[in-house]
Design a protein around this motif. Sequence first.
Motif, PDB file in Angstrom:
ATOM      1  N   ARG A  76     -25.340  29.030  -9.208  1.00  0.00           N
ATOM      2  CA  ARG A  76     -25.495  29.472 -10.526  1.00  0.00           C
ATOM      3  C   ARG A  76     -27.075  28.696 -10.698  1.00  0.00           C
ATOM      4  NH1 ARG A  76     -21.165  31.502 -12.663  1.00  0.00           N
ATOM      5  NH2 ARG A  76     -19.263  30.919 -11.965  1.00  0.00           N
TER       6      ARG A  76
ATOM      7  N   THR B 141     -28.120  26.235 -12.950  1.00  0.00           N
ATOM      8  CA  THR B 141     -27.730  26.542 -13.956  1.00  0.00           C
ATOM      9  C   THR B 141     -26.187  25.909 -14.118  1.00  0.00           C
ATOM     10  OG1 THR B 141     -27.055  28.834 -14.227  1.00  0.00           O
ATOM     11  CG2 THR B 141     -29.086  28.384 -15.133  1.00  0.00           C
ATOM     12  N   ASP B 142     -25.487  25.216 -13.027  1.00  0.00           N
ATOM     13  CA  ASP B 142     -24.931  24.335 -12.919  1.00  0.00           C
ATOM     14  C   ASP B 142     -24.688  23.508 -11.903  1.00  0.00           C
ATOM     15  OD1 ASP B 142     -22.292  23.846 -12.153  1.00  0.00           O
ATOM     16  OD2 ASP B 142     -21.099  26.263 -13.860  1.00  0.00           O
ATOM     17  N   THR B 143     -24.192  21.755 -12.420  1.00  0.00           N
ATOM     18  CA  THR B 143     -24.179  20.819 -11.369  1.00  0.00           C
ATOM     19  C   THR B 143     -23.163  21.136 -10.313  1.00  0.00           C
ATOM     20  OG1 THR B 143     -23.270  19.903 -13.298  1.00  0.00           O
ATOM     21  CG2 THR B 143     -26.002  19.990 -13.624  1.00  0.00           C
ATOM     22  N   ARG B 144     -21.832  21.588 -10.858  1.00  0.00           N
ATOM     23  CA  ARG B 144     -20.807  21.730 -10.059  1.00  0.00           C
ATOM     24  C   ARG B 144     -20.958  22.792  -9.035  1.00  0.00           C
ATOM     25  NH1 ARG B 144     -18.887  19.423 -14.752  1.00  0.00           N
ATOM     26  NH2 ARG B 144     -18.061  21.679 -15.207  1.00  0.00           N
ATOM     27  N   ASP B 145     -21.994  24.174  -9.888  1.00  0.00           N
ATOM     28  CA  ASP B 145     -21.867  25.214  -8.599  1.00  0.00           C
ATOM     29  C   ASP B 145     -23.199  25.602  -8.659  1.00  0.00           C
ATOM     30  OD1 ASP B 145     -21.655  27.671  -7.065  1.00  0.00           O
ATOM     31  OD2 ASP B 145     -20.054  27.974  -8.885  1.00  0.00           O
TER      32      ASP B 145
ATOM     33  N   ASP C 223     -28.849  25.141 -20.245  1.00  0.00           N
ATOM     34  CA  ASP C 223     -28.170  24.839 -19.154  1.00  0.00           C
ATOM     35  C   ASP C 223     -28.855  24.538 -18.229  1.00  0.00           C
ATOM     36  OD1 ASP C 223     -28.054  27.717 -18.009  1.00  0.00           O
ATOM     37  OD2 ASP C 223     -25.662  27.657 -18.051  1.00  0.00           O
TER      38      ASP C 223
ATOM     39  N   GLU D 250     -19.742  17.229  -9.085  1.00  0.00           N
ATOM     40  CA  GLU D 250     -21.274  17.196  -9.204  1.00  0.00           C
ATOM     41  C   GLU D 250     -21.273  17.670  -7.678  1.00  0.00           C
ATOM     42  OE1 GLU D 250     -24.686  15.704 -11.405  1.00  0.00           O
ATOM     43  OE2 GLU D 250     -23.688  15.889 -12.609  1.00  0.00           O
TER      44      GLU D 250
END
Length: 337
Positions: A162, A155-159, A203, A92
């Motif tokens: 987003r 909407t994205d824990t790694r990006d 998400d 993340e």
Amino acid sequence: MKNLQEATERICELKGSLIALDALVPALLEVVPPAVHASLMRSFEAHAEAARTVMLHTDISDVVLATFERDVARNLALLARRGSRPRPDGQEATVDALLLTATRITTFLGPGVLTSASGFFFRRGERLFLVSNRHVFADAASSHYPDRIEIGVHTDTRDLTRYAAVSLPLYRDGLGLWRDAKDSGGAVDVAAMEIPADALPADAVLHAFDETHLESRDEPIRIGDALAIVGFPLGFHDTIHHLAVARSASMASAYGVRFQQQGWFLTDARTHRGSSGAPVVKHRGQAARETSALPWQLVGVHSTRMDMRTRDTEQDESLGLNCAWYSDILLTLTAPT
């Protein structure tokens, strides 16, 4: 322009031109080599900042500024998505959870943008609320009456590029959907609006304060203590990762005492329009930092700058003080009905 019809035709032409540009930009990005994306993004950011500087020193409406910031953010997000690559370690993104409690609020009347402000998430049991100033949702003094707002969530824990915009109506059957309150000093400029669970993306990535963040935990707040005001001053933020910024502040009045018999205290900080509704927080002690993902005490809700009517604008600087409403009003605003 010779007459209203000619002006209307010209506005329609400009709308058509903008739609054509909206179609052109993604098409160009499709054929731009990936190696060029980074330099293109840096160049766009530099030009956008130059334009922003010019506008902030020009007599220009808040609508133009808000629309500019919205489109800059959208184009930067588009650039980031085209040029982004997954994190190789699959981990993340590292970001303070405090920044994920704050969201930018854009107000609308019909299709038109009105203003930009700050807000944050507060959870009471299973219910999630959006908190901001009451004057963000409706303000008779400035004839500000939007009919809906947009907030943003990751909407994205790694990006963190987003991101989704969520539209929320302000009225149902002619009645406001937010909650506000009064105390012994009059109207309180804080409002909370419940966010329906189905209004957010499945998400959605966010953090929310709750009742535990209102507790002092035997950590007294004293004059001069360091605070942070997390928001979107003049709409400014990290437009690529959609993160708020934090302004350093300090406690400027006796905490726990109603300043001028109002439900607020004072902070000493440099603030701007667009910060209305931002959370005012104090970092908790070391024990909380080691055990909590959100080791902050929510001490207040930033509202407005404090100034003196008798100040000589040519000889005296502004006080640099701000009003923040005590956060315990949230217990009233989010109580079960």
